[in-house]
Scaffold this active site. Structure first.
Site, PDB file in Angstrom:
ATOM      1  N   HIS A  71       3.193  14.528 126.935  1.00 22.87           N
ATOM      2  CA  HIS A  71       2.817  14.478 128.351  1.00 22.87           C
ATOM      3  C   HIS A  71       1.831  13.352 128.635  1.00 22.87           C
ATOM      4  CE1 HIS A  71       5.013  18.235 128.215  1.00 22.87           C
ATOM      5  NE2 HIS A  71       5.438  17.794 129.377  1.00 22.87           N
ATOM      6  N   ARG A 109      12.036  22.983 139.485  1.00 23.78           N
ATOM      7  CA  ARG A 109      12.163  23.659 138.193  1.00 23.78           C
ATOM      8  C   ARG A 109      11.183  24.818 138.153  1.00 23.78           C
ATOM      9  NH1 ARG A 109      10.915  20.652 132.616  1.00 23.78           N
ATOM     10  NH2 ARG A 109       8.757  20.731 133.298  1.00 23.78           N
ATOM     11  N   GLU A 117      18.258  21.477 127.386  1.00 27.23           N
ATOM     12  CA  GLU A 117      17.190  20.956 126.533  1.00 27.23           C
ATOM     13  C   GLU A 117      17.348  21.439 125.102  1.00 27.23           C
ATOM     14  OE1 GLU A 117      13.359  20.490 128.915  1.00 27.23           O
ATOM     15  OE2 GLU A 117      13.866  22.586 129.261  1.00 27.23           O
ATOM     16  N   CYS A 172      16.994  14.183 133.565  1.00 26.38           N
ATOM     17  CA  CYS A 172      15.643  14.070 134.129  1.00 26.38           C
ATOM     18  C   CYS A 172      14.595  13.845 133.044  1.00 26.38           C
ATOM     19  CB  CYS A 172      15.298  15.304 134.962  1.00 26.38           C
ATOM     20  SG  CYS A 172      15.256  16.816 133.999  1.00 26.38           S
TER      21      CYS A 172
HETATM   22  C1  PEP Z   1      12.537  17.174 129.181  1.00 27.86           C
HETATM   23  O1  PEP Z   1      12.307  17.954 128.261  1.00 27.86           O
HETATM   24  O2  PEP Z   1      13.233  16.129 129.054  1.00 27.86           O
HETATM   25  C2  PEP Z   1      11.985  17.415 130.512  1.00 27.86           C
HETATM   26  C3  PEP Z   1      12.329  16.670 131.535  1.00 27.86           C
HETATM   27  O3  PEP Z   1      11.066  18.431 130.630  1.00 27.86           O
HETATM   28  P1  PEP Z   1       9.511  18.285 130.162  1.00 27.86           P
HETATM   29  O4  PEP Z   1       9.312  16.843 129.759  1.00 27.86           O
HETATM   30  O5  PEP Z   1       8.690  18.664 131.322  1.00 27.86           O
HETATM   31  O6  PEP Z   1       9.457  19.224 129.029  1.00 27.86           O
HETATM   32 MG    MG Z   2      11.473  19.883 128.731  1.00 25.93          MG
END
Ligand code: PEP
Ligand code: MG
Length: 578
Positions: free
Chosen positions: A209, A343, A432, A503
């Site tokens: 993140h 989401r 995922e 995404c």
């Molecule tokens: C992903 O896992 O690609 C996603 C878009 O969700 P996050 O990055 O919030 O886990």
């Molecule tokens: Mg994710």
């Protein structure tokens, strides 16, 4: 990672070692492109728990107690001065922390320990703050959230008492390069891009993140650089967020080049399409109302991923219905008549939320996260769907809803049914987990759409923790195994005539975007800054070429080969400086 250097350099994103001058660069993973130069400012970790000790015999307890008040005043004054220098949310946060440092409750309780029990000042502050934080947690709600602030103030007063560096993101007037072992999401969210020229961390991978937020803020960043902790405070460094290098004492020419480099993103005027007019919706990833407004200003065709958990990251308790409706409405209001994919809460792993996740799990990334949190707290999902439905009713956006971390057909079916109970008729799943990609056909017989989260899909396909810099070459969405899972998802979508989007961060890589479109993806959602670059490359490439390059990437035997073969087939990348 070193294997990737020639490729990154050849796309003009990086500067070579020789070109940067100075000593041999530190190497890490370039996760947010751009060149930046500045003095190092280190994010100091809290000093930790002082030993349970008492004052030396004959020490002046009254004078020691007095030091606590002076240290608290020093902390409050420093925070107030920093608050004056910034605006908005950052200012509010600093002012709140300053007020807490000036609050006599903590100081008096610590001083009493020094006077009555001869506890050392640092230890007394530690114990007193622990007690205050515990009381606040017991009160619940807003007060419980302040417990974190008390602990922050505690760490700062202890730093002032012991002469250690102040913990947290340094508050400096002059721009700097932030160097840390790692950044908590809350640290990163409060970074000021006008002051933080670049970020260098020892930990973290390309889809952590920290990396995602750095890209969103347009701050060049290198993560997973093991040498980062050795960079001395105030030394001058040149950071190349494309090549993943940090050069100590760069020469003058390199500094000038970095300073000349444009930082503005390429403009996007939409809609997204290939050279032969095949439409590809180009959408934005957002985490809060301000992000939604920025995305609309950047011309995004809609929102492909609204990470609702980012509105609630620091919360000790589930936000109330009204508060949720308010936050969602503000995001929807930025896109009247446009698609916004909301989401549901993706808590767990590196985004724990105490009201839905367990504190103790040996493998949280494989544990109760995403939609799985609804097993233990079904009412939280129910409340959230109710809030999304109310927000959708009140605004004009076209609301789609999706669940994170869906692994089975039954989960997809249950989620779609739950959405339908709330009148939310366009319900989808994030792909995922590899099982969802392989079962995309039956899943999309129930769900109305799929959105591939390539960050987690890569983590789970490659069994490589997305936060771990040392596994960065596995945490790479160019891995052919990941591309094959994208292909399988698109096959399932085509069978059921359901749209499949992406995404994850892969959508923001212009070369990989071409591959995804060639595999059958019909929308790409990314940080708004990437929209212009992705649109420009798609506009120069026709669908048949996207399909040819996708085939070549899927048939490659390594991420490096896949990337190289596609990049070699897209001369437009070099023309655009990508
Ligand atoms: C992903 O896992 O690609 C996603 C878009 O969700 P996050 O990055 O919030 O886990
Ligand atoms: Mg994710």
């Amino acid at each position: 990672m070193s294997k990737e250097q020639p490729d990154l350099a050849s796309r003009g994103a990086g500067t070579s070692e020789a070109a940067a001058g100075g000593s041999n660069p530190l190497r890490g993973v370039g996760v947010s492109p751009g060149l930046a130069v500045g003095p190092v400012a280190r994010l100091a970790p809290p000093a930790g728990e002082p030993a349970a000790a008492t004052l030396a015999p004959g020490a002046d307890a009254e004078a020691e107690a007095g030091r606590i008040a002076s240290a608290a005043q020093e902390v409050a004054a420093g925070l107030t001065a920093s608050a004056q220098a910034v605006e908005g949310e950052r200012r509010e946060l600093l002012e709140t922390t300053a007020a807490m440092a000036s609050d006599p409750t903590l100081v008096k309780s610590a001083q009493k320990r020094v006077r009555d029990r001869h506890t050392t000042p640092g230890r007394a502050v530690w114990e007193a703050a622990g007690e205050v934080a515990e009381q606040l947690r017991g009160l619940g709600g807003y007060m419980a959230e302040r417990a974190r602030d008390v602990l922050d103030v505690r760490d700062r007063i202890i730093a002032a008492l012991t002469g250690s560096p102040m913990p947290g993101v340094p508050q400096r007037e002059e721009p700097f390069v932030l160097v840390a072992r790692d950044l908590a999401p809350a640290d990163t969210a409060l970074l000021d891009p006008t002051r933080v020229r670049a970020i260098v961390t020892a930990e973290g991978g390309p889809t952590s993140h920290t990396a995602i937020l750095a890209r969103a803020l347009g701050i060049p960043a290198v993560v997973g650089a093991p040498g980062a902790p050795d960079l001395a405070e105030d030394s001058l460094v040149l950071v190349d967020g494309g090549a993943g290098t940090v050069t100590l004492d760069p020469d003058e020419a390199a500094v000038k080049r970095a300073e000349r480099r444009p930082t503005a993103a390429r403009a996007f005027t939409g809609p997204g399409r290939t050279a032969d007019g095949h439409p590809v919706q180009l959408l934005a990833n957002v985490g809060d109302p301000a992000g939604a407004q920025a995305a609309a200003a950047a011309g995004a065709e809609g929102v492909g991923l609204f990470r609702t958990e980012f509105c609630f990251l620091d919360r000790a308790e589930e936000p109330g219905l009204e508060e949720q409706v308010g936050a969602y409405r503000q995001v929807l209001a930025a896109f009247p008549g446009r698609k916004v994919v909301v989401r549901t809460l993706d808590a767990g792993a590196d985004k724990p939320l105490p009201f839905v996740t367990a504190a103790e799990e040996a493998n949280p990334a494989l544990g109760v996260r995403g939609l799985r949190t609804a097993r233990r707290a079904p009412e939280v999902l129910d409340h959230q769907l109710r809030a999304i439905a109310a927000a959708a009713e009140a605004e004009r956006a076209e609301v789609w809803v999706m669940a994170p971390m869906v692994a089975t057909v039954a989960e997809a079916e249950d989620f779609v049914a739950a959405c339908a109970r709330h009148g939310l008729d366009t319900a989808g799943v994030m792909v995922e987990v590899p099982s969802a990609a392989l079962l995309a056909g039956p899943i999309l017989a129930r769900a109305h759409f799929a959105s591939i989260g390539t960050n987690d899909l890569t983590q789970y396909a490659m069994a490589a923790d997305r936060l771990l810099g040392s596994l960065a070459e596995l945490s790479d969405s160019w891995q052919p195994a990941v591309l094959r899972l994208v292909e399988a998802t698109c096959r399932g979508g085509a069978q059921q005539d359901r749209p499949v989007g992406v995404c994850g961060e892969a959508a923001a890589d212009p070369a990989l975007a071409v591959v995804l479109v060639g595999l059958g993806v019909s929308s790409l959602s990314m940080t708004p800054r990437a929209l212009g670059d992705v649109a420009a490359v798609l506009e120069a490439t026709d669908l048949a070429r996207c399909q040819e390059l996708a085939r070549a990437a899927v048939d490659a035997e390594s991420a490096q080969d896949a990337r190289a073969v596609v990049r070699a087939g897209l001369p437009v990348l070099a023309e655009l400086g990508l």
